[in-house]
Design a protein around this motif. Structure first.
Motif, PDB file in Angstrom:
ATOM      1  N   MET A 210       1.058   0.043 -14.239  1.00 36.19           N
ATOM      2  CA  MET A 210       0.264  -0.784 -15.146  1.00 36.19           C
ATOM      3  C   MET A 210       0.720  -2.224 -14.933  1.00 36.19           C
ATOM      4  O   MET A 210       1.911  -2.537 -15.022  1.00 36.19           O
ATOM      5  CB  MET A 210       0.480  -0.361 -16.599  1.00 36.19           C
ATOM      6  CG  MET A 210       0.107   1.084 -16.896  1.00 36.19           C
ATOM      7  SD  MET A 210       0.455   1.572 -18.622  1.00 36.19           S
ATOM      8  CE  MET A 210      -0.922   0.784 -19.479  1.00 36.19           C
ATOM      9  N   LEU A 211      -0.232  -3.108 -14.652  1.00 36.39           N
ATOM     10  CA  LEU A 211       0.064  -4.514 -14.395  1.00 36.39           C
ATOM     11  C   LEU A 211      -0.560  -5.369 -15.480  1.00 36.39           C
ATOM     12  O   LEU A 211      -1.741  -5.218 -15.796  1.00 36.39           O
ATOM     13  CB  LEU A 211      -0.498  -4.957 -13.041  1.00 36.39           C
ATOM     14  CG  LEU A 211      -0.289  -4.042 -11.826  1.00 36.39           C
ATOM     15  CD1 LEU A 211      -0.905  -4.685 -10.591  1.00 36.39           C
ATOM     16  CD2 LEU A 211       1.168  -3.732 -11.617  1.00 36.39           C
ATOM     17  N   CYS A 212       0.232  -6.286 -16.041  1.00 34.16           N
ATOM     18  CA  CYS A 212      -0.291  -7.177 -17.067  1.00 34.16           C
ATOM     19  C   CYS A 212       0.424  -8.515 -16.942  1.00 34.16           C
ATOM     20  O   CYS A 212       1.661  -8.577 -17.032  1.00 34.16           O
ATOM     21  CB  CYS A 212      -0.065  -6.575 -18.458  1.00 34.16           C
ATOM     22  SG  CYS A 212      -0.971  -7.420 -19.775  1.00 34.16           S
ATOM     23  N   GLY A 213      -0.332  -9.577 -16.695  1.00 33.04           N
ATOM     24  CA  GLY A 213       0.292 -10.879 -16.540  1.00 33.04           C
ATOM     25  C   GLY A 213      -0.702 -11.911 -16.076  1.00 33.04           C
ATOM     26  O   GLY A 213      -1.920 -11.710 -16.153  1.00 33.04           O
ATOM     27  N   ASN A 214      -0.188 -13.026 -15.565  1.00 35.50           N
ATOM     28  CA  ASN A 214      -1.082 -14.079 -15.102  1.00 35.50           C
ATOM     29  C   ASN A 214      -1.870 -13.588 -13.888  1.00 35.50           C
ATOM     30  O   ASN A 214      -1.412 -12.707 -13.145  1.00 35.50           O
ATOM     31  CB  ASN A 214      -0.293 -15.352 -14.779  1.00 35.50           C
ATOM     32  CG  ASN A 214       0.649 -15.175 -13.606  1.00 35.50           C
ATOM     33  OD1 ASN A 214       0.223 -15.117 -12.458  1.00 35.50           O
ATOM     34  ND2 ASN A 214       1.944 -15.101 -13.887  1.00 35.50           N
ATOM     35  N   PRO A 215      -3.057 -14.117 -13.681  1.00 40.12           N
ATOM     36  CA  PRO A 215      -3.936 -13.601 -12.614  1.00 40.12           C
ATOM     37  C   PRO A 215      -3.309 -13.589 -11.230  1.00 40.12           C
ATOM     38  O   PRO A 215      -3.550 -12.668 -10.448  1.00 40.12           O
ATOM     39  CB  PRO A 215      -5.145 -14.540 -12.682  1.00 40.12           C
ATOM     40  CG  PRO A 215      -5.180 -15.003 -14.101  1.00 40.12           C
ATOM     41  CD  PRO A 215      -3.734 -15.130 -14.508  1.00 40.12           C
ATOM     42  N   ALA A 216      -2.492 -14.591 -10.910  1.00 48.39           N
ATOM     43  CA  ALA A 216      -1.870 -14.630  -9.588  1.00 48.39           C
ATOM     44  C   ALA A 216      -0.899 -13.476  -9.412  1.00 48.39           C
ATOM     45  O   ALA A 216      -0.858 -12.834  -8.352  1.00 48.39           O
ATOM     46  CB  ALA A 216      -1.152 -15.965  -9.388  1.00 48.39           C
ATOM     47  N   MET A 217      -0.113 -13.198 -10.447  1.00 48.75           N
ATOM     48  CA  MET A 217       0.825 -12.074 -10.383  1.00 48.75           C
ATOM     49  C   MET A 217       0.077 -10.765 -10.230  1.00 48.75           C
ATOM     50  O   MET A 217       0.428  -9.914  -9.410  1.00 48.75           O
ATOM     51  CB  MET A 217       1.697 -12.040 -11.635  1.00 48.75           C
ATOM     52  CG  MET A 217       2.537 -10.776 -11.798  1.00 48.75           C
ATOM     53  SD  MET A 217       1.616  -9.436 -12.670  1.00 48.75           S
ATOM     54  CE  MET A 217       2.933  -8.306 -13.047  1.00 48.75           C
ATOM     55  N   VAL A 218      -0.965 -10.567 -11.028  1.00 49.80           N
ATOM     56  CA  VAL A 218      -1.727  -9.313 -10.973  1.00 49.80           C
ATOM     57  C   VAL A 218      -2.347  -9.127  -9.599  1.00 49.80           C
ATOM     58  O   VAL A 218      -2.268  -8.045  -9.005  1.00 49.80           O
ATOM     59  CB  VAL A 218      -2.801  -9.290 -12.079  1.00 49.80           C
ATOM     60  CG1 VAL A 218      -3.732  -8.095 -11.904  1.00 49.80           C
ATOM     61  CG2 VAL A 218      -2.144  -9.244 -13.464  1.00 49.80           C
ATOM     62  N   LYS A 219      -2.947 -10.177  -9.065  1.00 48.19           N
ATOM     63  CA  LYS A 219      -3.592 -10.089  -7.754  1.00 48.19           C
ATOM     64  C   LYS A 219      -2.581  -9.775  -6.658  1.00 48.19           C
ATOM     65  O   LYS A 219      -2.790  -8.864  -5.844  1.00 48.19           O
ATOM     66  CB  LYS A 219      -4.302 -11.406  -7.446  1.00 48.19           C
ATOM     67  CG  LYS A 219      -4.950 -11.445  -6.067  1.00 48.19           C
ATOM     68  CD  LYS A 219      -5.589 -12.802  -5.804  1.00 48.19           C
ATOM     69  CE  LYS A 219      -6.166 -12.884  -4.404  1.00 48.19           C
ATOM     70  NZ  LYS A 219      -6.754 -14.232  -4.128  1.00 48.19           N
ATOM     71  N   ASP A 220      -1.481 -10.511  -6.631  1.00 45.65           N
ATOM     72  CA  ASP A 220      -0.500 -10.340  -5.555  1.00 45.65           C
ATOM     73  C   ASP A 220       0.236  -9.003  -5.671  1.00 45.65           C
ATOM     74  O   ASP A 220       0.544  -8.360  -4.660  1.00 45.65           O
ATOM     75  CB  ASP A 220       0.501 -11.492  -5.573  1.00 45.65           C
ATOM     76  CG  ASP A 220      -0.134 -12.824  -5.212  1.00 45.65           C
ATOM     77  OD1 ASP A 220      -1.264 -12.823  -4.683  1.00 45.65           O
ATOM     78  OD2 ASP A 220       0.496 -13.871  -5.472  1.00 45.65           O
ATOM     79  N   THR A 221       0.523  -8.590  -6.912  1.00 43.65           N
ATOM     80  CA  THR A 221       1.185  -7.303  -7.093  1.00 43.65           C
ATOM     81  C   THR A 221       0.263  -6.159  -6.709  1.00 43.65           C
ATOM     82  O   THR A 221       0.700  -5.161  -6.111  1.00 43.65           O
ATOM     83  CB  THR A 221       1.653  -7.144  -8.549  1.00 43.65           C
ATOM     84  OG1 THR A 221       2.532  -8.228  -8.877  1.00 43.65           O
ATOM     85  CG2 THR A 221       2.398  -5.824  -8.749  1.00 43.65           C
TER      86      THR A 221
END
Length: 247
Positions: A210-221
């Protein structure tokens, strides 16, 4: 149209000069851990509202929200200055799909968050259902500086109750800390340090994320997890990566 109800501030926890948590008493419709509500104030004759996740499990006495003060923001500086007894408005009904019910079965669950986006994961972890469904649960929290690693007492309570099945991995990106991983979550996935720290291998055969955070973090993760064979979780096509941008 949002149905607003009045809430009264019960407690304000100021973690530092940028981060605070607000506990509010209000009569809201039932909601699920991981969902978000909207907070609003009337500012200069105009209602200004923003979405914030519930940090508390639904059965808690108060509704708790974790926020960062954005100096140029229209709402967050006013929320940051609230005191116990002050009033604000909350949406009567919650929204959002960052909930455990949206996650397919697996052996291990990795929750990866940056900043205040740890909020919905704390709500989910406060309920026992996640530990009934998954053998291992990993909470990864990326922040800029050590002082931003908040809710340590609550996280310690999870470790005390559920260790060794629960693992907490703090990450700092803008401060040198010898006892904490440094960098960004995607890079630590790429170089294997995140898995090594948890003592678990991320694999499509056993892992849900489950990923939750700023868009750059979500995209790169997301892309880093794709390289490990995981795919996006969709209702029509279950996968391994459930994600939500946190603004």
């Amino acid at each position: 149209m949002t149905n607003w109800v009045n809430g009264r501030v019960h407690e304000v926890i100021r973690w530092n000069d940028r981060l605070c948590s607000i506990k509010v008493k209000a009569d809201l419709a039932p909601y699920v851990a991981g969902q978000f509500g909207k907070l609003s104030l009337i500012i200069d004759g105009e209602r200004v509202g923003r979405a914030y996740s519930f940090v508390n499990p639904p059965q808690a006495e108060y509704h708790e929200f974790y926020l960062i003060k954005i100096p140029e923001g229209r709402l967050s500086p006013h929320l940051f200055n609230l005191q116990p007894g002050d009033e604000l408005q909350i949406s009567h009904e919650a929204s959002g799909f960052m909930t455990l019910a949206e996650v397919p079965e697996g052996r291990d669950l990795w929750m990866m968050a940056t900043g205040t986006a740890i909020g919905p994961f704390l709500a989910i972890l406060s309920e026992q259902q996640v530990f009934q469904r998954f053998q291992n649960v990993v909470l990864v929290h990326g922040v800029r500086e050590r002082e931003d690693l908040t809710y340590q007492s609550l996280i310690q309570s999870f470790k005390t109750q559920w260790s060794p099945r629960f693992r907490y991995i703090p990450i700092v990106s803008r401060e040198e800390c010898l006892d904490i991983l440094q960098g960004r979550i995607p890079a630590l996935l790429d170089n294997g340090l995140l898995e090594a720290s948890a003592g678990l291998v991320i694999s499509p055969t056993c892992t849900q994320t489950m990923l939750c955070g700023n868009p750059a973090m979500v995209k790169d993760t997301f892309h880093a997890l794709e390289q490990k064979g995981l795919k996006k979780n969709l209702r029509r096509e279950p996968g391994h990566i459930t994600m939500e941008n946190y603004w």
